[in-house]
Design a protein around this motif. Structure first.
Motif, PDB file in Angstrom:
ATOM      1  N   GLY A 160      -1.274   1.823 -21.189  1.00 29.28           N
ATOM      2  CA  GLY A 160      -2.495   2.300 -20.558  1.00 29.28           C
ATOM      3  C   GLY A 160      -3.061   1.292 -19.582  1.00 29.28           C
ATOM      4  O   GLY A 160      -3.490   1.648 -18.473  1.00 29.28           O
ATOM      5  N   ASP A 161      -3.066   0.009 -19.969  1.00 27.62           N
ATOM      6  CA  ASP A 161      -3.598  -1.035 -19.095  1.00 27.62           C
ATOM      7  C   ASP A 161      -2.766  -1.167 -17.823  1.00 27.62           C
ATOM      8  O   ASP A 161      -3.317  -1.257 -16.714  1.00 27.62           O
ATOM      9  N   GLN A 162      -1.451  -1.199 -17.960  1.00 29.43           N
ATOM     10  CA  GLN A 162      -0.642  -1.439 -16.762  1.00 29.43           C
ATOM     11  C   GLN A 162      -0.642  -0.262 -15.813  1.00 29.43           C
ATOM     12  O   GLN A 162      -0.641  -0.442 -14.597  1.00 29.43           O
ATOM     13  N   LEU A 163      -0.694   0.965 -16.321  1.00 30.45           N
ATOM     14  CA  LEU A 163      -0.746   2.113 -15.410  1.00 30.45           C
ATOM     15  C   LEU A 163      -2.127   2.250 -14.782  1.00 30.45           C
ATOM     16  O   LEU A 163      -2.249   2.582 -13.592  1.00 30.45           O
ATOM     17  N   SER A 164      -3.168   1.993 -15.550  1.00 29.46           N
ATOM     18  CA  SER A 164      -4.517   2.123 -14.988  1.00 29.46           C
ATOM     19  C   SER A 164      -4.768   1.070 -13.914  1.00 29.46           C
ATOM     20  O   SER A 164      -5.472   1.333 -12.930  1.00 29.46           O
ATOM     21  N   GLU A 165      -4.174  -0.122 -14.061  1.00 29.72           N
ATOM     22  CA  GLU A 165      -4.322  -1.149 -13.031  1.00 29.72           C
ATOM     23  C   GLU A 165      -3.767  -0.675 -11.693  1.00 29.72           C
ATOM     24  O   GLU A 165      -4.347  -0.922 -10.635  1.00 29.72           O
ATOM     25  N   ILE A 166      -2.632   0.002 -11.754  1.00 34.57           N
ATOM     26  CA  ILE A 166      -2.022   0.533 -10.528  1.00 34.57           C
ATOM     27  C   ILE A 166      -2.958   1.532  -9.856  1.00 34.57           C
ATOM     28  O   ILE A 166      -3.178   1.497  -8.642  1.00 34.57           O
ATOM     29  N   TYR A 167      -3.530   2.425 -10.664  1.00 36.51           N
ATOM     30  CA  TYR A 167      -4.388   3.479 -10.115  1.00 36.51           C
ATOM     31  C   TYR A 167      -5.683   2.893  -9.544  1.00 36.51           C
ATOM     32  O   TYR A 167      -6.144   3.312  -8.472  1.00 36.51           O
ATOM     33  N   VAL A 168      -6.246   1.913 -10.224  1.00 38.69           N
ATOM     34  CA  VAL A 168      -7.467   1.255  -9.721  1.00 38.69           C
ATOM     35  C   VAL A 168      -7.181   0.577  -8.390  1.00 38.69           C
ATOM     36  O   VAL A 168      -7.972   0.670  -7.440  1.00 38.69           O
ATOM     37  N   TRP A 169      -6.019  -0.110  -8.300  1.00 39.48           N
ATOM     38  CA  TRP A 169      -5.696  -0.866  -7.072  1.00 39.48           C
ATOM     39  C   TRP A 169      -5.524   0.075  -5.886  1.00 39.48           C
ATOM     40  O   TRP A 169      -6.021  -0.199  -4.788  1.00 39.48           O
ATOM     41  N   HIS A 170      -4.835   1.199  -6.088  1.00 39.98           N
ATOM     42  CA  HIS A 170      -4.562   2.098  -4.966  1.00 39.98           C
ATOM     43  C   HIS A 170      -5.754   2.993  -4.622  1.00 39.98           C
ATOM     44  O   HIS A 170      -6.022   3.236  -3.447  1.00 39.98           O
ATOM     45  N   GLU A 171      -6.438   3.489  -5.636  1.00 38.55           N
ATOM     46  CA  GLU A 171      -7.453   4.525  -5.405  1.00 38.55           C
ATOM     47  C   GLU A 171      -8.880   4.000  -5.438  1.00 38.55           C
ATOM     48  O   GLU A 171      -9.823   4.753  -5.133  1.00 38.55           O
ATOM     49  N   LYS A 172      -9.059   2.720  -5.824  1.00 39.00           N
ATOM     50  CA  LYS A 172     -10.393   2.090  -5.848  1.00 39.00           C
ATOM     51  C   LYS A 172     -11.384   2.903  -6.698  1.00 39.00           C
ATOM     52  O   LYS A 172     -12.504   3.196  -6.271  1.00 39.00           O
ATOM     53  N   VAL A 173     -10.952   3.252  -7.897  1.00 37.83           N
ATOM     54  CA  VAL A 173     -11.796   4.013  -8.825  1.00 37.83           C
ATOM     55  C   VAL A 173     -12.196   3.112  -9.991  1.00 37.83           C
ATOM     56  O   VAL A 173     -11.730   1.980 -10.123  1.00 37.83           O
ATOM     57  N   ALA A 207       0.817  -1.209   0.000  1.00 36.52           N
ATOM     58  CA  ALA A 207       0.000   0.000   0.000  1.00 36.52           C
ATOM     59  C   ALA A 207       0.852   1.261   0.000  1.00 36.52           C
ATOM     60  O   ALA A 207       0.390   2.334  -0.410  1.00 36.52           O
ATOM     61  N   VAL A 208       2.098   1.151   0.470  1.00 37.78           N
ATOM     62  CA  VAL A 208       3.017   2.290   0.470  1.00 37.78           C
ATOM     63  C   VAL A 208       3.635   2.488  -0.908  1.00 37.78           C
ATOM     64  O   VAL A 208       3.713   3.604  -1.429  1.00 37.78           O
ATOM     65  N   ARG A 209       4.070   1.369  -1.536  1.00 46.34           N
ATOM     66  CA  ARG A 209       4.730   1.431  -2.842  1.00 46.34           C
ATOM     67  C   ARG A 209       3.775   1.950  -3.908  1.00 46.34           C
ATOM     68  O   ARG A 209       2.678   1.442  -4.076  1.00 46.34           O
ATOM     69  N   GLY A 210       4.209   2.962  -4.606  1.00 51.48           N
ATOM     70  CA  GLY A 210       3.395   3.520  -5.682  1.00 51.48           C
ATOM     71  C   GLY A 210       2.475   4.625  -5.218  1.00 51.48           C
ATOM     72  O   GLY A 210       2.309   5.628  -5.919  1.00 51.48           O
TER      73      GLY A 210
END
Length: 349
Positions: free
Chosen positions: A127-140, A103-106
């Motif tokens: 686009g897919d790999q960056l959006s996956e990161i954002y979805v995981w951290h921000e729950k959007v 949860a800290v990383r990224g």
């Protein structure tokens, strides 16, 4: 008189202005090998303050990259963090579980790696790999994540962002890949960015663009940065403070202006002396050669006794083999580990 690179206008900031965002204490990282234990990072201490850039410099093998990876607890096997504390925003990262560290990383601490080709997934579009990161951290939602990635692509200077989102890493140039990695680091507005030699594999023109981009975005987002590099010109341009490493230890830490105008450790002086000067011609004629640091970095599986730099140091004396110098403050915000500069020493056992 030795000429120095043009210093960043922020290099003279007093060291006490900002409280530490990150504080590493007595950090040790070891590699267990057939030849013995390699102490790649050997009891270092340093801080990173809010909104500042700390330049971490030294030769290859000095421990810079392992230090930055240890801050995220990402040291590669067979390495292990053998001791120390890493305080970040009031928490000791060494006490967190692996899930808590994820949860800290990224989200809170992000990294721009040296080689963008190796840090991007080759089988997913960027686009897919960056959006996956954002979805995981921000729950959007997925669409909100793609919108965020497109926004950052535009911000880091990637043209036609919506087309780029669908492309794979092999379809992008080295400079665009590094911009993608910078966008990835900024996804969640982290408080700290670790940039490990972010321009090493790029041509000179693109290097300058990437450095300008990092500096501009750092100020826009109000982030702190640890910039890992062997290039003193880069830290002169980017850093508020500089930490010089050699053989897994800290040699000297001070604000950038002090390092360039009043270096105290012989290794720091040697690094600066070996910088090419634009006002001098160099040739193979004795006396006209570019100065170099003699000898070779030590074998960390069997390091020399005492000061690790003593066998390459032009100022070495017998005590340098008998005592291990400790980082000692010699002025406000200026610490050095050299017996000849008043550092405390621990007798070699």
């Amino acid at each position: 008189m030795h000429s120095t690179p043009a210093l960043s206008s922020k290099a003279a900031l007093p060291a006490e202005e900002a409280p530490p965002l990150l504080k590493a204490e007595d950090l040790h990282v070891h590699f267990r090998t057939g030849a013995g234990i390699v102490r790649a990072v050997n009891g270092i201490d340093f801080t990173v303050r809010a909104k500042e850039t700390l330049g971490l410099v030294g030769e290859s093998g000095s421990g810079k990259t392992i230090t930055s990876l240890s801050l995220l607890r990402l040291v590669p096997r067979p390495a292990e963090i053998a001791g120390g504390r890493i305080h970040f925003n009031g928490r000791d990262l060494m006490t967190l579980s692996e899930r808590e560290m994820q949860a800290v990383r990224g989200k809170h601490i992000a990294m721009v790696f040296q080689n963008p080709a190796y840090s991007l997934n080759p089988i997913l579009s960027v686009g897919d790999q960056l959006s996956e990161i954002y979805v995981w951290h921000e729950k959007v939602s997925r669409q909100a994540a793609f919108d965020r990635v497109a926004e950052l692509f535009n911000l880091v200077g990637i043209t036609d962002a919506k087309t780029r989102l669908r492309q794979f890493p092999h379809e992008l140039s080295g400079g665009i890949k590094q911009r993608v990695c910078i966008a990835r680091a900024l996804l969640c507005n982290p408080a700290l960015i670790l940039a490990d030699e972010p321009t090493t594999n790029l041509d000179v023109t693109i290097q300058s663009q990437i450095l300008d981009l990092l500096d501009r975005l750092k100020h826009r987002f109000g982030t702190s940065m640890v910039l890992v590099t062997h290039d003193m010109g880069v830290v002169a341009r980017m850093a508020d403070r500089i930490a010089v490493m050699y053989a897994g230890r800290m040699c000297e830490i001070a604000d950038a202006r002090t390092i360039f105008h009043n270096p105290q450790h012989p290794y720091t002086r040697a690094l600066l002396t070996s910088l090419p000067r634009v006002d001098r011609r160099y040739s193979e004629t004795p006396g006209e050669r570019l100065p170099v640091i003699g000898g070779r970095p030590p074998n960390l599986a069997a390091p020399p006794s005492g000061c690790p730099f003593h066998d390459r140091c032009v100022e070495a004396e017998p005590a340098c083999q008998a005592f291990v110098p400790q980082m000692t403050e010699i002025g406000p915000g200026h610490a050095v580990s050299c017996l000849r500069r008043g550092s405390a020493g621990i007798p070699v056992q």
